[in-house]
Design a protein around this motif. Sequence first.
Motif, PDB file in Angstrom:
ATOM      1  N   GLN A 137       1.083  -1.110  -0.025  1.00 47.32           N
ATOM      2  CA  GLN A 137       0.134   0.154   0.063  1.00 47.32           C
ATOM      3  C   GLN A 137       1.019   1.572   0.609  1.00 47.32           C
ATOM      4  OE1 GLN A 137      -2.640   0.081   2.735  1.00 47.32           O
ATOM      5  NE2 GLN A 137      -3.379  -2.437   2.161  1.00 47.32           N
ATOM      6  N   LEU A 138       2.410   1.136   0.625  1.00 47.69           N
ATOM      7  CA  LEU A 138       3.213   1.885   0.411  1.00 47.69           C
ATOM      8  C   LEU A 138       3.533   2.321  -1.060  1.00 47.69           C
ATOM      9  CD1 LEU A 138       5.167   1.979   4.055  1.00 47.69           C
ATOM     10  CD2 LEU A 138       3.290   3.164   3.166  1.00 47.69           C
ATOM     11  N   ARG A 139       3.599   1.685  -1.490  1.00 43.14           N
ATOM     12  CA  ARG A 139       4.066   1.838  -3.006  1.00 43.14           C
ATOM     13  C   ARG A 139       5.782   2.439  -3.419  1.00 43.14           C
ATOM     14  NH1 ARG A 139      -1.930   4.792  -4.922  1.00 43.14           N
ATOM     15  NH2 ARG A 139      -2.626   2.953  -5.230  1.00 43.14           N
ATOM     16  N   LEU A 140       5.926   1.467  -2.900  1.00 40.98           N
ATOM     17  CA  LEU A 140       7.638   1.549  -2.244  1.00 40.98           C
ATOM     18  C   LEU A 140       8.288   0.954  -3.861  1.00 40.98           C
ATOM     19  CD1 LEU A 140       8.338   0.109   1.200  1.00 40.98           C
ATOM     20  CD2 LEU A 140       8.073   2.507   0.449  1.00 40.98           C
ATOM     21  N   SER A 141       9.656   1.520  -4.008  1.00 40.02           N
ATOM     22  CA  SER A 141       9.756   1.394  -5.234  1.00 40.02           C
ATOM     23  C   SER A 141      10.727   0.167  -4.778  1.00 40.02           C
ATOM     24  CB  SER A 141      11.292   2.319  -5.494  1.00 40.02           C
ATOM     25  OG  SER A 141      12.492   2.370  -4.699  1.00 40.02           O
ATOM     26  N   GLU A 142      11.306  -0.741  -5.935  1.00 42.02           N
ATOM     27  CA  GLU A 142      11.821  -1.996  -6.029  1.00 42.02           C
ATOM     28  C   GLU A 142      13.078  -1.555  -4.376  1.00 42.02           C
ATOM     29  OE1 GLU A 142      12.275  -6.178  -6.614  1.00 42.02           O
ATOM     30  OE2 GLU A 142      10.133  -4.500  -7.630  1.00 42.02           O
ATOM     31  N   GLU A 143      14.058  -0.676  -4.707  1.00 43.06           N
ATOM     32  CA  GLU A 143      15.107  -0.326  -4.247  1.00 43.06           C
ATOM     33  C   GLU A 143      14.255  -0.446  -2.412  1.00 43.06           C
ATOM     34  OE1 GLU A 143      19.049  -0.563  -3.157  1.00 43.06           O
ATOM     35  OE2 GLU A 143      18.136  -0.855  -5.410  1.00 43.06           O
ATOM     36  N   GLU A 144      14.036   0.468  -2.761  1.00 36.31           N
ATOM     37  CA  GLU A 144      12.873   0.614  -0.863  1.00 36.31           C
ATOM     38  C   GLU A 144      12.496  -0.625   0.282  1.00 36.31           C
ATOM     39  OE1 GLU A 144      11.618   5.468  -0.538  1.00 36.31           O
ATOM     40  OE2 GLU A 144      10.864   3.844  -2.085  1.00 36.31           O
ATOM     41  N   ARG A 145      12.021  -1.908  -1.085  1.00 34.77           N
ATOM     42  CA  ARG A 145      11.162  -2.980  -0.771  1.00 34.77           C
ATOM     43  C   ARG A 145      12.562  -4.222  -0.510  1.00 34.77           C
ATOM     44  NH1 ARG A 145       6.958  -4.273  -4.704  1.00 34.77           N
ATOM     45  NH2 ARG A 145       8.878  -6.040  -5.354  1.00 34.77           N
ATOM     46  N   LYS A 146      13.948  -3.366  -1.042  1.00 37.67           N
ATOM     47  CA  LYS A 146      14.521  -5.000  -1.179  1.00 37.67           C
ATOM     48  C   LYS A 146      14.632  -5.246  -0.186  1.00 37.67           C
ATOM     49  CE  LYS A 146      18.064  -6.335  -3.728  1.00 37.67           C
ATOM     50  NZ  LYS A 146      18.166  -7.006  -4.648  1.00 37.67           N
ATOM     51  N   PRO A 147      15.114  -4.885   1.621  1.00 37.79           N
ATOM     52  CA  PRO A 147      14.957  -4.954   2.461  1.00 37.79           C
ATOM     53  C   PRO A 147      14.406  -5.883   3.153  1.00 37.79           C
ATOM     54  CG  PRO A 147      15.282  -3.175   2.567  1.00 37.79           C
ATOM     55  CD  PRO A 147      14.948  -3.142   1.190  1.00 37.79           C
ATOM     56  N   PHE A 148      12.342  -5.864   2.433  1.00 38.39           N
ATOM     57  CA  PHE A 148      11.474  -6.054   3.407  1.00 38.39           C
ATOM     58  C   PHE A 148      11.307  -7.843   2.264  1.00 38.39           C
ATOM     59  CE2 PHE A 148      11.307  -1.918   3.853  1.00 38.39           C
ATOM     60  CZ  PHE A 148      11.619  -2.800   5.619  1.00 38.39           C
ATOM     61  N   GLU A 149      11.841  -8.411   1.083  1.00 38.48           N
ATOM     62  CA  GLU A 149      11.774  -9.484   0.423  1.00 38.48           C
ATOM     63  C   GLU A 149      11.275 -10.306   0.859  1.00 38.48           C
ATOM     64  OE1 GLU A 149      10.832  -9.556  -3.179  1.00 38.48           O
ATOM     65  OE2 GLU A 149      11.909  -7.877  -2.559  1.00 38.48           O
ATOM     66  N   VAL A 150      12.060 -10.731   2.168  1.00 40.40           N
ATOM     67  CA  VAL A 150      11.047 -12.074   2.950  1.00 40.40           C
ATOM     68  C   VAL A 150       9.620 -12.636   3.205  1.00 40.40           C
ATOM     69  CG1 VAL A 150      10.898 -11.663   5.858  1.00 40.40           C
ATOM     70  CG2 VAL A 150      11.824 -13.720   5.054  1.00 40.40           C
ATOM     71  N   TYR A 151       8.722 -10.930   2.958  1.00 43.64           N
ATOM     72  CA  TYR A 151       7.464 -11.136   3.205  1.00 43.64           C
ATOM     73  C   TYR A 151       7.069 -11.027   1.979  1.00 43.64           C
ATOM     74  CZ  TYR A 151       8.704  -8.088   7.926  1.00 43.64           C
ATOM     75  OH  TYR A 151       9.079  -7.743   9.075  1.00 43.64           O
ATOM     76  N   TYR A 152       7.391 -10.809   1.126  1.00 45.15           N
ATOM     77  CA  TYR A 152       7.284 -11.773  -0.456  1.00 45.15           C
ATOM     78  C   TYR A 152       7.219 -12.935  -0.472  1.00 45.15           C
ATOM     79  CZ  TYR A 152       6.492  -6.559  -1.311  1.00 45.15           C
ATOM     80  OH  TYR A 152       5.800  -4.828  -1.039  1.00 45.15           O
ATOM     81  N   THR A 153       8.002 -13.210   0.255  1.00 43.26           N
ATOM     82  CA  THR A 153       8.813 -14.738  -0.279  1.00 43.26           C
ATOM     83  C   THR A 153       8.126 -15.785   0.342  1.00 43.26           C
ATOM     84  OG1 THR A 153      10.980 -14.537  -0.547  1.00 43.26           O
ATOM     85  CG2 THR A 153      10.248 -16.473   0.131  1.00 43.26           C
ATOM     86  N   VAL A 154       8.134 -15.313   2.396  1.00 39.78           N
ATOM     87  CA  VAL A 154       6.233 -15.880   2.281  1.00 39.78           C
ATOM     88  C   VAL A 154       5.190 -15.579   1.869  1.00 39.78           C
ATOM     89  CG1 VAL A 154       5.208 -16.005   4.315  1.00 39.78           C
ATOM     90  CG2 VAL A 154       8.180 -15.676   4.585  1.00 39.78           C
ATOM     91  N   TYR A 155       4.450 -14.551   1.584  1.00 42.80           N
ATOM     92  CA  TYR A 155       2.605 -14.411   1.209  1.00 42.80           C
ATOM     93  C   TYR A 155       3.249 -15.243  -0.649  1.00 42.80           C
ATOM     94  CZ  TYR A 155      -0.459 -11.775  -1.191  1.00 42.80           C
ATOM     95  OH  TYR A 155      -1.731 -12.036  -1.713  1.00 42.80           O
ATOM     96  N   ASP A 156       4.846 -14.939  -1.276  1.00 44.10           N
ATOM     97  CA  ASP A 156       4.162 -16.154  -2.192  1.00 44.10           C
ATOM     98  C   ASP A 156       4.229 -17.942  -2.064  1.00 44.10           C
ATOM     99  OD1 ASP A 156       4.445 -13.692  -4.228  1.00 44.10           O
ATOM    100  OD2 ASP A 156       6.431 -13.756  -4.223  1.00 44.10           O
ATOM    101  N   LYS A 157       4.838 -18.242  -1.128  1.00 43.39           N
ATOM    102  CA  LYS A 157       4.824 -19.868  -1.323  1.00 43.39           C
ATOM    103  C   LYS A 157       3.777 -19.785  -0.058  1.00 43.39           C
ATOM    104  CE  LYS A 157       9.779 -20.390  -0.644  1.00 43.39           C
ATOM    105  NZ  LYS A 157      10.319 -22.044  -1.076  1.00 43.39           N
ATOM    106  N   THR A 158       2.809 -19.418   0.291  1.00 36.15           N
ATOM    107  CA  THR A 158       1.790 -19.430   1.061  1.00 36.15           C
ATOM    108  C   THR A 158       0.304 -18.568   0.499  1.00 36.15           C
ATOM    109  OG1 THR A 158       1.470 -17.307   2.440  1.00 36.15           O
ATOM    110  CG2 THR A 158       2.316 -19.372   3.326  1.00 36.15           C
TER     111      THR A 158
END
Length: 159
Positions: free
Chosen positions: A82-103
Amino acid sequence: MIIFYYVASLITLVLIIYAGYLLLKLRKQKAQQKIAHAALAKKRQDQMISVVESIVDISKAMQQEQCPTIEGCVRLKVLIDQLRLSEEERKPFEVYYTVYDKTAHIPTHQAWTDLEKRQQMKFTRDMMLIEQEYQAEIKAVVDNTVEHFKAKSELLKSQ
C-alpha cells in the motif's frame, strides 16, 4: 457616427464586465481547487501514517510472538504494498514477499473453515515448514521493520 461609437463603447464595457466576472469566477475555482488538493493531500498523509503505524504494530506483535509468523508476514506484505515503495526501498523486506508467495495457495477465512481437518493439517504443516525455513531471516527483518517504520512514522507525523 456618434451612435456607432456609443454602441461600440457599450459593447466594450459589457465585454470588460463579463471578462472581469469570468476572471473572478476563475480565481474562486482555483481557490476551491487548492483547498480540495490540500484536503486530499492531508487524507493521503493520514492514510500513510495509519499504514505505517499498522506495520509497526504488527512487527512489534511478531517480535513479542503475539502474532503468528506467517500471518504477520502476509499482513506486512499487503501493508508495504500500500505504500507503493520502489523496488530498491522494498528490497529489505523481500522475505515477506517470499513467504506471501509460498503461502498464496493456502485458503483463508471462510475457505479455511470449509476445509476438512486433514486438509487443514496439511496446510498447517506446510506453514510450519515455511516458517522454520525462513525463521532467522524473518526475525532479523522484523527487527529492521520496526526501526525503519518507526522512524518513517515520526517523519510523516512531523510534516
